[in-house]
Design a protein around this motif. Structure first.
Motif, PDB file in Angstrom:
ATOM      1  N   ALA A  63       0.872  -1.187   0.000  1.00  0.00           N
ATOM      2  CA  ALA A  63       0.000   0.000   0.000  1.00  0.00           C
ATOM      3  C   ALA A  63       0.902   1.227   0.000  1.00  0.00           C
ATOM      4  O   ALA A  63       1.482   1.584  -1.027  1.00  0.00           O
ATOM      5  CB  ALA A  63      -0.952  -0.053   1.184  1.00  0.00           C
TER       6      ALA A  63
ATOM      7  N   GLY B  53      -3.311   0.036   5.477  1.00  0.00           N
ATOM      8  CA  GLY B  53      -1.975  -0.512   5.721  1.00  0.00           C
ATOM      9  C   GLY B  53      -1.632  -0.549   7.200  1.00  0.00           C
ATOM     10  O   GLY B  53      -1.110  -1.556   7.700  1.00  0.00           O
TER      11      GLY B  53
ATOM     12  N   SER C  95       1.492   1.433  16.865  1.00  0.00           N
ATOM     13  CA  SER C  95       0.890   2.384  15.920  1.00  0.00           C
ATOM     14  C   SER C  95      -0.242   3.166  16.573  1.00  0.00           C
ATOM     15  O   SER C  95      -0.925   2.675  17.470  1.00  0.00           O
ATOM     16  CB  SER C  95       0.347   1.642  14.697  1.00  0.00           C
ATOM     17  OG  SER C  95       1.414   1.129  13.936  1.00  0.00           O
TER      18      SER C  95
HETATM   19  C1  LIG Z   1       9.924   6.858   9.561  1.00  0.00           C
HETATM   20  C2  LIG Z   1       8.574   6.290   9.896  1.00  0.00           C
HETATM   21  C3  LIG Z   1       7.894   6.763  11.002  1.00  0.00           C
HETATM   22  C4  LIG Z   1       6.633   6.265  11.326  1.00  0.00           C
HETATM   23  N1  LIG Z   1       6.010   6.747  12.436  1.00  0.00           N
HETATM   24  C5  LIG Z   1       4.804   6.250  12.776  1.00  0.00           C
HETATM   25  C6  LIG Z   1       4.132   6.732  13.943  1.00  0.00           C
HETATM   26  O1  LIG Z   1       4.581   7.627  14.657  1.00  0.00           O
HETATM   27  N2  LIG Z   1       2.920   6.176  14.244  1.00  0.00           N
HETATM   28  C7  LIG Z   1       2.352   5.205  13.463  1.00  0.00           C
HETATM   29  O2  LIG Z   1       1.257   4.750  13.783  1.00  0.00           O
HETATM   30  N3  LIG Z   1       2.958   4.741  12.354  1.00  0.00           N
HETATM   31  C8  LIG Z   1       4.160   5.244  11.983  1.00  0.00           C
HETATM   32  N4  LIG Z   1       4.799   4.774  10.867  1.00  0.00           N
HETATM   33  C9  LIG Z   1       4.141   3.717  10.069  1.00  0.00           C
HETATM   34  C10 LIG Z   1       3.227   4.294   9.004  1.00  0.00           C
HETATM   35  O3  LIG Z   1       2.044   4.782   9.598  1.00  0.00           O
HETATM   36  C11 LIG Z   1       2.892   3.226   7.957  1.00  0.00           C
HETATM   37  O4  LIG Z   1       2.535   3.888   6.794  1.00  0.00           O
HETATM   38  C12 LIG Z   1       1.790   2.276   8.293  1.00  0.00           C
HETATM   39  O5  LIG Z   1       2.059   1.559   9.476  1.00  0.00           O
HETATM   40  C13 LIG Z   1       1.581   1.225   7.209  1.00  0.00           C
HETATM   41  O6  LIG Z   1       0.822   1.741   6.180  1.00  0.00           O
HETATM   42  P1  LIG Z   1       1.282   1.556   4.689  1.00  0.00           P
HETATM   43  O7  LIG Z   1       0.132   1.992   3.850  1.00  0.00           O
HETATM   44  O8  LIG Z   1       2.580   2.218   4.482  1.00  0.00           O
HETATM   45  O9  LIG Z   1       1.369  -0.041   4.579  1.00  0.00           O
HETATM   46  P2  LIG Z   1       2.458  -0.970   3.855  1.00  0.00           P
HETATM   47  O10 LIG Z   1       3.798  -0.722   4.424  1.00  0.00           O
HETATM   48  O11 LIG Z   1       2.318  -0.915   2.385  1.00  0.00           O
HETATM   49  O12 LIG Z   1       1.913  -2.411   4.339  1.00  0.00           O
HETATM   50  C14 LIG Z   1       2.008  -2.791   5.697  1.00  0.00           C
HETATM   51  C15 LIG Z   1       1.440  -4.214   5.838  1.00  0.00           C
HETATM   52  O13 LIG Z   1       0.026  -4.208   5.635  1.00  0.00           O
HETATM   53  C16 LIG Z   1      -0.329  -5.020   4.501  1.00  0.00           C
HETATM   54  N5  LIG Z   1      -1.393  -4.274   3.821  1.00  0.00           N
HETATM   55  C17 LIG Z   1      -1.320  -3.014   3.336  1.00  0.00           C
HETATM   56  N6  LIG Z   1      -2.512  -2.620   2.890  1.00  0.00           N
HETATM   57  C18 LIG Z   1      -3.369  -3.654   3.111  1.00  0.00           C
HETATM   58  C19 LIG Z   1      -4.765  -3.860   2.881  1.00  0.00           C
HETATM   59  N7  LIG Z   1      -5.544  -2.914   2.361  1.00  0.00           N
HETATM   60  N8  LIG Z   1      -5.301  -5.049   3.236  1.00  0.00           N
HETATM   61  C20 LIG Z   1      -4.543  -6.009   3.790  1.00  0.00           C
HETATM   62  N9  LIG Z   1      -3.221  -5.887   4.018  1.00  0.00           N
HETATM   63  C21 LIG Z   1      -2.645  -4.715   3.685  1.00  0.00           C
HETATM   64  C22 LIG Z   1       0.938  -5.199   3.712  1.00  0.00           C
HETATM   65  O14 LIG Z   1       0.928  -6.401   2.960  1.00  0.00           O
HETATM   66  C23 LIG Z   1       1.987  -5.217   4.804  1.00  0.00           C
HETATM   67  O15 LIG Z   1       2.035  -6.485   5.410  1.00  0.00           O
HETATM   68  C24 LIG Z   1       6.034   5.254  10.512  1.00  0.00           C
HETATM   69  C25 LIG Z   1       6.718   4.787   9.374  1.00  0.00           C
HETATM   70  C26 LIG Z   1       7.970   5.296   9.059  1.00  0.00           C
HETATM   71  C27 LIG Z   1       8.672   4.763   7.855  1.00  0.00           C
END
Ligand SMILES: Cc1cc2nc3c(=O)[nH]c(=O)nc-3n(C[C@H](O)[C@H](O)[C@H](O)COP(=O)(O)OP(=O)(O)OC[C@H]3O[C@@H](n4cnc5c(N)ncnc54)[C@H](O)[C@@H]3O)c2cc1C
Length: 271
Positions: A32, A114, A123
Motif C-alpha cells: 500500500a 496498511g 501504531s
Molecule cells: C519513519 C517512519 C515513522 C513512522 N512513524 C509512525 C508513527 O509515529 N505512528 C504510526 O502509527 N505509524 C508510523 N509509521 C508507520 C506508518 O504509519 C505506515 O505507513 C503504516 O504503518 C503502514 O501503512 P502503509 O500503507 O505504508 O502499509 P504498507 O507498508 O504498504 O503495508 C504494511 C502491511 O500491511 C499489509 N497491507 C497493506 N494494505 C493492506 C490492505 N488494504 N489489506 C490487507 N493488508 C494490507 C501489507 O501487505 C503489509 O504487510 C512510521 C513509518 C515510518 C517509515
C-alpha cells in the motif's frame, strides 16, 4: 539494507488483488504505502517473493459519512484523514491522531488500511479505531465480511485477516462523545512510547505499545461504567497488560505512563 528479490504486480482492482493473493498464497504481500513493509523487507524481517501493489486503487480512497458512521476507504492516506472536513465534523479524534503519525512524508504515503493490517501495537491509528469501536471490512474470494476492531488484532503483527483477504474499508461511529489522544514520545515525529486513546466520553479506552496488540483498557472502561472517578479508573489502565521492554522504557515505566496518560486523557475528554 537491500531487500531479497521479489516480483511485482500492479492490482487493477480489489477483486484482482484478492485473486492474486489466492494465486500466490503465503509468498505474496500487498503493497500500500510501503512505509512499514519496505523497511521490513530491507531488514529482511519480511521476504515476500511477490508484491501486489494496491497503492493505485484510487476508488479505495474516500471518507464518507453514512447512516451514523464514517466509512473510510483502505487506501486513504494519513494526510487525507488529517485534513478531512468530514472527519473534522463527524470524528475529529481520527483526524487528530492521524496528524501525530510520523512526519509529513510518512503521512503522505501511509494508508489507514496498511496501518490496520500491519497490526503494530505501537501504531497510533489502530488504537484510535479500537477505542472508537470501529469495524474493519475485509474482501476475500467469497465477498466481503466485517470484523469488529475488538476481534481484529490477534498477536504481534497478526490480525484476523485471512491470507487471501484485503482490507477495503474501515468504519467508525460518527459524532460520539468526548475524546482525547495522549501520545508520549521523546522527540516530535517519534513513535509512541505509550499512547492512550479515549473515545465516546470514556466508553472506549485503548492503549498503544502496552502489549502484543493494540489493547482496550477494559478494567478502566468497566470502572468508569460503574461510576469510578477518572483518577480511580486510570489507576487500573495497565491491569492485565504485558508492556514491552526496550531502550526507551521498561515495563514499570510504561505501566506508570499508561496510568498517567489515561487520567489526562479521561479528564481532557470530559472537558
Ligand atoms: C519513519 C517512519 C515513522 C513512522 N512513524 C509512525 C508513527 O509515529 N505512528 C504510526 O502509527 N505509524 C508510523 N509509521 C508507520 C506508518 O504509519 C505506515 O505507513 C503504516 O504503518 C503502514 O501503512 P502503509 O500503507 O505504508 O502499509 P504498507 O507498508 O504498504 O503495508 C504494511 C502491511 O500491511 C499489509 N497491507 C497493506 N494494505 C493492506 C490492505 N488494504 N489489506 C490487507 N493488508 C494490507 C501489507 O501487505 C503489509 O504487510 C512510521 C513509518 C515510518 C517509515
Amino acid at each position: 539494507m537491500i531487500p531479497a528479490a521479489f516480483d511485482y504486480t500492479v492490482a487493477e482492482s480489489a477483486e484482482h488483488a484478492v485473486q492474486l493473493l489466492g494465486e500466490y498464497g503465503d509468498e505474496a504481500k500487498l503493497l500500500a504505502g510501503g512505509h512499514s513493509l519496505i523497511p521490513m523487507m530491507k531488514y529482511r524481517l519480511a521476504t515476500p517473493t511477490q508484491l501486489v501493489d494496491v497503492g493505485r486503487l484510487s476508488d479505495l480512497s474516500y471518507i464518507n459519512q453514512e447512516n451514523g458512521h464514517v466509512a473510510i476507504g483502505a487506501m486513504t492516506r494519513h494526510r487525507d484523514l488529517e485534513t478531512s472536513a468530514v472527519l473534522a465534523e463527524a470524528c475529529p479524534m481520527l483526524a487528530h491522531v492521524a496528524s501525530l503519525v510520523g512526519g509529513p512524508a510518512v503521512r503522505h504515503r501511509g494508508t489507514l488500511g496498511g496501518t490496520m493490517a500491519h497490526a503494530d501495537s505501537a501504531s497510533d491509528l489502530p488504537a484510535a479505531v479500537l477505542a472508537l469501536g470501529g469495524t474493519i471490512v475485509a474482501q476475500g474470494p467469497n465477498g466481503r465480511r466485517e470484523i469488529a476492531a475488538t476481534d481484529f488484532f490477534t498477536s504481534y503483527f497478526e490480525s484476523a485477516l485471512a491470507a487471501d483477504e484485503m482490507i477495503v474499508e474501515i468504519k467508525v461511529p460518527a459524532n460520539t462523545g468526548g475524546w482525547n489522544y495522549q501520545k508520549f514520545n521523546r522527540r516530535a515525529q517519534d513513535w509512541a512510547i505509550v499512547g492512550v486513546a479515549v473515545a465516546d466520553g470514556g466508553n472506549g479506552v485503548a492503549l498503544v505499545n502496552m502489549g502484543s496488540t493494540p489493547l482496550r483498557a477494559s478494567e478502566t472502561e468497566a470502572a468508569l461504567a460503574s461510576g469510578a472517578s477518572a483518577a480511580d479508573a486510570a489507576a487500573m489502565a495497565a491491569n492485565g497488560t504485558t508492556p514491552p521492554e526496550d531502550l526507551n522504557a521498561d515495563g514499570a515505566y510504561r505501566t506508570h505512563l499508561a496510568q498517567v496518560l489515561t487520567r489526562r486523557a479521561l479528564e481532557a475528554a470530559a472537558g
